[in-house]
Design a protein around this motif. Structure first.
Motif, PDB file in Angstrom:
ATOM      1  N   ARG A 304       0.824  -1.213   0.000  1.00  0.00           N
ATOM      2  CA  ARG A 304       0.000   0.000   0.000  1.00  0.00           C
ATOM      3  C   ARG A 304       0.851   1.253   0.000  1.00  0.00           C
ATOM      4  O   ARG A 304       0.576   2.212  -0.720  1.00  0.00           O
ATOM      5  N   LYS A 310       3.692   5.769  -5.422  1.00  0.00           N
ATOM      6  CA  LYS A 310       3.577   5.844  -6.879  1.00  0.00           C
ATOM      7  C   LYS A 310       2.476   6.817  -7.290  1.00  0.00           C
ATOM      8  O   LYS A 310       2.626   7.566  -8.255  1.00  0.00           O
ATOM      9  N   ALA A 311       1.370   6.803  -6.542  1.00  0.00           N
ATOM     10  CA  ALA A 311       0.263   7.690  -6.893  1.00  0.00           C
ATOM     11  C   ALA A 311       0.691   9.147  -6.833  1.00  0.00           C
ATOM     12  O   ALA A 311       0.264   9.959  -7.645  1.00  0.00           O
ATOM     13  N   VAL A 312       1.547   9.497  -5.877  1.00  0.00           N
ATOM     14  CA  VAL A 312       1.961  10.892  -5.778  1.00  0.00           C
ATOM     15  C   VAL A 312       3.206  11.184  -6.602  1.00  0.00           C
ATOM     16  O   VAL A 312       3.761  12.274  -6.499  1.00  0.00           O
ATOM     17  N   GLY A 313       3.660  10.216  -7.397  1.00  0.00           N
ATOM     18  CA  GLY A 313       4.696  10.557  -8.374  1.00  0.00           C
ATOM     19  C   GLY A 313       6.031   9.851  -8.245  1.00  0.00           C
ATOM     20  O   GLY A 313       6.981  10.230  -8.924  1.00  0.00           O
ATOM     21  N   ALA A 314       6.131   8.814  -7.391  1.00  0.00           N
ATOM     22  CA  ALA A 314       7.396   8.078  -7.327  1.00  0.00           C
ATOM     23  C   ALA A 314       7.592   7.311  -8.626  1.00  0.00           C
ATOM     24  O   ALA A 314       6.666   6.669  -9.115  1.00  0.00           O
ATOM     25  N   ARG A 315       8.795   7.411  -9.194  1.00  0.00           N
ATOM     26  CA  ARG A 315       9.081   6.667 -10.414  1.00  0.00           C
ATOM     27  C   ARG A 315       9.675   5.308 -10.053  1.00  0.00           C
ATOM     28  O   ARG A 315      10.031   5.060  -8.907  1.00  0.00           O
ATOM     29  N   ASP A 388       1.877  -2.346  -9.903  1.00  0.00           N
ATOM     30  CA  ASP A 388       0.931  -1.437 -10.539  1.00  0.00           C
ATOM     31  C   ASP A 388       0.324  -0.552  -9.458  1.00  0.00           C
ATOM     32  O   ASP A 388      -0.119  -1.049  -8.423  1.00  0.00           O
ATOM     33  N   PRO A 389       0.312   0.782  -9.646  1.00  0.00           N
ATOM     34  CA  PRO A 389      -0.145   1.653  -8.557  1.00  0.00           C
ATOM     35  C   PRO A 389      -1.550   1.324  -8.054  1.00  0.00           C
ATOM     36  O   PRO A 389      -1.777   1.280  -6.838  1.00  0.00           O
ATOM     37  N   ILE A 390      -2.473   1.059  -8.947  1.00  0.00           N
ATOM     38  CA  ILE A 390      -3.845   0.795  -8.531  1.00  0.00           C
ATOM     39  C   ILE A 390      -3.960  -0.516  -7.758  1.00  0.00           C
ATOM     40  O   ILE A 390      -4.575  -0.578  -6.694  1.00  0.00           O
TER      41      ILE A 390
ATOM     42  N   TYR B  11     -12.225  -6.128 -16.558  1.00  0.00           N
ATOM     43  CA  TYR B  11     -11.433  -7.023 -15.704  1.00  0.00           C
ATOM     44  C   TYR B  11     -11.815  -8.452 -16.008  1.00  0.00           C
ATOM     45  O   TYR B  11     -12.984  -8.773 -16.131  1.00  0.00           O
ATOM     46  N   HIS B  49      -9.591   6.859 -11.741  1.00  0.00           N
ATOM     47  CA  HIS B  49      -8.217   6.355 -11.857  1.00  0.00           C
ATOM     48  C   HIS B  49      -7.694   6.512 -13.275  1.00  0.00           C
ATOM     49  O   HIS B  49      -6.509   6.771 -13.487  1.00  0.00           O
ATOM     50  N   LEU B  54      -3.664   6.907 -13.149  1.00  0.00           N
ATOM     51  CA  LEU B  54      -3.198   5.841 -12.264  1.00  0.00           C
ATOM     52  C   LEU B  54      -3.359   4.488 -12.930  1.00  0.00           C
ATOM     53  O   LEU B  54      -2.737   3.521 -12.548  1.00  0.00           O
ATOM     54  N   ASP B  55      -4.243   4.434 -13.909  1.00  0.00           N
ATOM     55  CA  ASP B  55      -4.590   3.167 -14.539  1.00  0.00           C
ATOM     56  C   ASP B  55      -4.684   3.384 -16.041  1.00  0.00           C
ATOM     57  O   ASP B  55      -4.791   4.528 -16.503  1.00  0.00           O
ATOM     58  N   ALA B  78       4.076   8.829 -14.012  1.00  0.00           N
ATOM     59  CA  ALA B  78       4.345   9.218 -12.625  1.00  0.00           C
ATOM     60  C   ALA B  78       4.710  10.694 -12.555  1.00  0.00           C
ATOM     61  O   ALA B  78       4.268  11.414 -11.656  1.00  0.00           O
ATOM     62  N   PHE B  89      -7.972  10.340  -1.814  1.00  0.00           N
ATOM     63  CA  PHE B  89      -8.600   9.028  -1.886  1.00  0.00           C
ATOM     64  C   PHE B  89      -9.696   8.882  -0.850  1.00  0.00           C
ATOM     65  O   PHE B  89      -9.675   9.509   0.209  1.00  0.00           O
ATOM     66  N   SER B  91     -10.201   6.398   1.046  1.00  0.00           N
ATOM     67  CA  SER B  91      -9.686   5.844   2.307  1.00  0.00           C
ATOM     68  C   SER B  91      -8.414   6.568   2.756  1.00  0.00           C
ATOM     69  O   SER B  91      -7.521   5.958   3.319  1.00  0.00           O
TER      70      SER B  91
END
Ligand SMILES: Nc1ncnc2c1ncn2[C@@H]1O[C@H](COP(=O)(O)OP(=O)(O)OP(=O)(O)O)[C@@H](O)[C@H]1O
Ligand SMILES: [Mg+2]
Lengths: 396, 249
Positions: A304, A310-315, A388-390, B11, B49, B54-55, B78, B89, B91
């Motif tokens: 998580r 990753k979501a905030v931009g980590a490569r 994968d980020p998601i 999916y 997403h 993100l996806d 990214a 998000f 959560s």
């Protein structure tokens, strides 16, 4: 993101799981400490043997019966068809220039007794040149003389351990010593040589070669030692001795200079040291597998976190370097602690075994542990960086 | 500026294919405040997403300022997320064992902003969401509303051009919800595009446009006539009334 930042993140993660990090490090610590310790023992023994061979005197040429090239080394399972006798030593002495000293050597076991004290020891016997060739130093008394060699007199010179055991707090000179059932007179007492491995030298007794032959009931001699007058003549003496003995012995003898003997021992001990290092290296490898295991656990636990980063931009390489640095920190800190522990252990062992912590062993252990961290850290880090980020954010 | 062209997301679960989105077309203009509404499982989060990079869609394309997303590498995506997009998000998704300040600094770490500048900006973002006195708190030492505001601070610290919020009020009580909506509306007033995912009509009516989605399809796209302004709802609440009114969250 720079390296300093990656380090901060990695160290914070390790600090959050202190016990786990410490246990993981323990694997590397034990591996590195083992490498340092075993190599220290190997190098220490090597040093001491080198020292004691050099300590025998200088410019020496050793002549042994049997062909070492068939077998491998002194005592290396060669068959000796014919032993040397005193006549062979005399022949060498007569044919060589007078400036070079020739000593026939006899070695054998003996039981010593004084009153109700007894001990087992080794006899080292030579002739009147022994003292100059082996540069003996006397605590008191003297060495045996030519007349005593000719007459096979029962005179004996004792090493310091023998003195301590049989004549504690007494002057041994002139005392009677029973050697394998025969009565000998103690005429000298050599200075302690020290050294725990070659302590044998202190544990020996010395007597004329003729006396020793009678005592052991043999006309053989163990070897012949020649001391060349100058260092430049060592090789020439070696070749002369070879040509003197060839008619009588063919190829069935071996002449080694002191340097060659040294080289032989160093080769054997060097191999031994590398083997020890290799065995210890295996435990370091096991430590590395421990790191990989814990890093894999850590990656799946922190899926998580990886998703958030990753979501905030980590490569990819940001995540990769974070985890590699974490693994390398574990192994490098473990390596440093292991080196300290190994060196401390070597210092303690010094009482019983000669040890020497060498720079190359420390460098090797450090490099190897860092390499283990990188090698075993890359796969988990790669796994983390490919998430994968998601999917990572969805992970429970 | 942000376009989804005939995007589908499918999916595969064993034998069954789940169509989360079916050929959705959506374009969002710069500076717009838009809500995506629909029942649970209708594909709202999936759509968010996709437009948040993100996806990737199974088919169709997402175009950001004329650039096709599917041609970009993960690292390029990214970088775009880091510079231009802020996520809030459902959560929270804060790093536990990490202070509010450090959580807000996180996007700046990956943007390569130096230490002191980073702290300054993260502090300013937390002040903006009213958490100046909670910088050193860990997420589990904060209330749900405070955590959500930390998440918003993290989303806006990089000065993104678009903020995407998935159920930003879903876990909050009504007054915290109003505060969060107020912050989002303020952001929008400063020209930032705001996309809110919600299944709540009152939350949706804080925006100027509502896109209704059902079973992975857009079924209605309406302009909001009676827009709710959180700042006005909030005022009576802070001046003494127990009932915030208006937003039944
Ligand atoms: N990783 C996945 N694997 C399989 N199916 C998925 C996956 N993610 C989403 N789905 C399916 O896609 C559909 C849409 O999911 P999505 O999360 O977008 O719904 P949502 O509108 O956000 O719902 P909610 O309001 O409950 O959050 C759902 O039917 C869900 O089961
Ligand atoms: Mg959702």
């Amino acid at each position: 993101m720079n390296v300093v930042e990656s380090f901060r993140i990695a160290l914070r993660a390790l600090g959050a799981n202190k016990v786990r990090s410490a246990l993981t490090m323990l694997g590397v610590i034990i591996g590195v400490a083992a490498v340092i310790l075993l190599v220290a023992i190997g190098s220490g023994v090597q040093d001491e043997i080198t020292g004691s061979i050099e300590g025998l005197g200088s410019n020496l040429v050793f002549v042994f019966a049997g062909n070492f090239e068939d077998g491998g080394g002194p005592g290396g399972g060669i068959t000796i068809r014919r032993q040397f006798t005193l006549e062979d030593a005399d022949l060498v002495q007569r044919r060589l220039d007078d400036r070079h000293a020739v000593v026939p050597i006899v070695q054998g076991p003996a039981t010593l007794r004084v009153g109700n004290r007894t001990m087992r020891t080794t006899i080292a016997a030579g002739n009147e040149f022994s003292d100059t060739v082996f540069t003996s130093e006397y605590e008191s008394g003297r060495g045996y003389r030519r007349s005593e060699v000719v007459a096979a007199s029962r005179v004996v010179v004792i090493g310091s351990s023998v003195r301590d055991r049989l004549f504690p707090n007494q002057d041994p000179l002139g005392r009677t010593l029973n050697v394998s059932g025969q009565r000998f007179t103690v005429i000298g007492h050599v200075v302690a040589q020290g050294g725990s491995l070659t302590g044998d030298q202190d544990n020996q007794i010395y007597m004329p070669v003729t006396t020793a032959q009678r005592l052991l009931g043999s006309t053989d001699i163990s070897s012949i030692v020649v001391k060349a007058d100058t260092a430049d003549e060592v090789d020439a003496v070696k070749h002369q001795v070879e040509s003197i003995l060839r008619p009588g012995f063919g190829d069935e003898f071996t002449v080694l200079t002191q340097d060659q003997t040294l080289g032989l021992f160093q080769a054997i001990l060097g191999t031994l040291t590398f083997m020890l290092a290799g065995i210890a290296g295996i435990s370091l490898l096991v430590g590395g597998i421990g790191i990989m295991n814990i890093m894999l656990v850590s990656v799946s636990e922190r899926t998580r976190e990886i998703g958030i980063r990753k979501a905030v931009g980590a490569r990819t390489h940001d995540i990769m370097s974070q985890f590699v640095i974490e693994a390398v920190s574990l192994s490098v800190v473990g390596g440093v602690v292991g080196i300290a522990l190994g060196a401390a252990g070597a210092a303690v062992l010094q009482q019983w075994v000669p040890t020497e912590v060498t720079v190359w062993a420390v460098g090797l252990a450090f490099t190897f542990s860092a390499a283990v961290g990188i090698f075993f850290g890359v796969y988990p880090a790669y796994k983390a960086s490919r998430l994968d980020p998601i999917e990572a954010l969805r992970y429970e | 500026m942000l376009e989804a062209r005939s995007v589908s997301k499918c999916y595969h679960l064993g034998e069954v294919d789940v169509h989360a989105l079916r050929e959705v077309d959506l374009s969002i203009c710069e500076g717009q405040m838009l809500s995506i509404m629909g029942p649970s499982g209708s594909g709202k989060s999936t759509l968010m997403h996709l437009i948040g990079l993100l996806d990737r869609p199974t088919s169709g394309s997402v175009v950001v300022e004329g650039e096709e997303v599917s041609r970009m590498t993960p690292n390029e995506l990214a970088a775009v997320r880091n510079r231009r997009i802020g996520f809030v998000f459902q959560s929270f998704n804060l790093l536990s064992r990490t202070t509010a300040l450090a959580n807000v600094e996180l996007p700046l770490v990956y943007a390569g902003v130096s230490g002191s500048e980073r702290t300054r900006r993260a502090r300013a973002a937390l002040e903006r969401v009213g958490l100046a006195d909670r910088l050193g708190h860990l997420p589990n030492q904060l209330s749900g509303g405070q955590q959500q505001r930390v998440a918003i601070a993290r989303a806006l610290v990089t000065d993104p051009s678009i903020v995407l919020a998935d159920e930003p009020t879903g876990n909050l009580d009504s007054s915290s919800g109003v505060e969060v909506m107020n912050i989002l509306q303020e952001l929008n007033e400063h020209g930032i595009t705001v996309v809110i995912v919600t299944h709540d009509d009152d939350v949706a009516r804080h925006s100027e446009r509502i896109v209704h989605i059902r079973d992975g399809r857009i079924v209605r796209d309406e302009a909001v006539t009676a827009r709710i302004l959180a700042a006005e709802v909030e005022r009576p609440a802070t001046t003494g009334s127990d009932e915030p009114g208006g937003v039944g969250l």
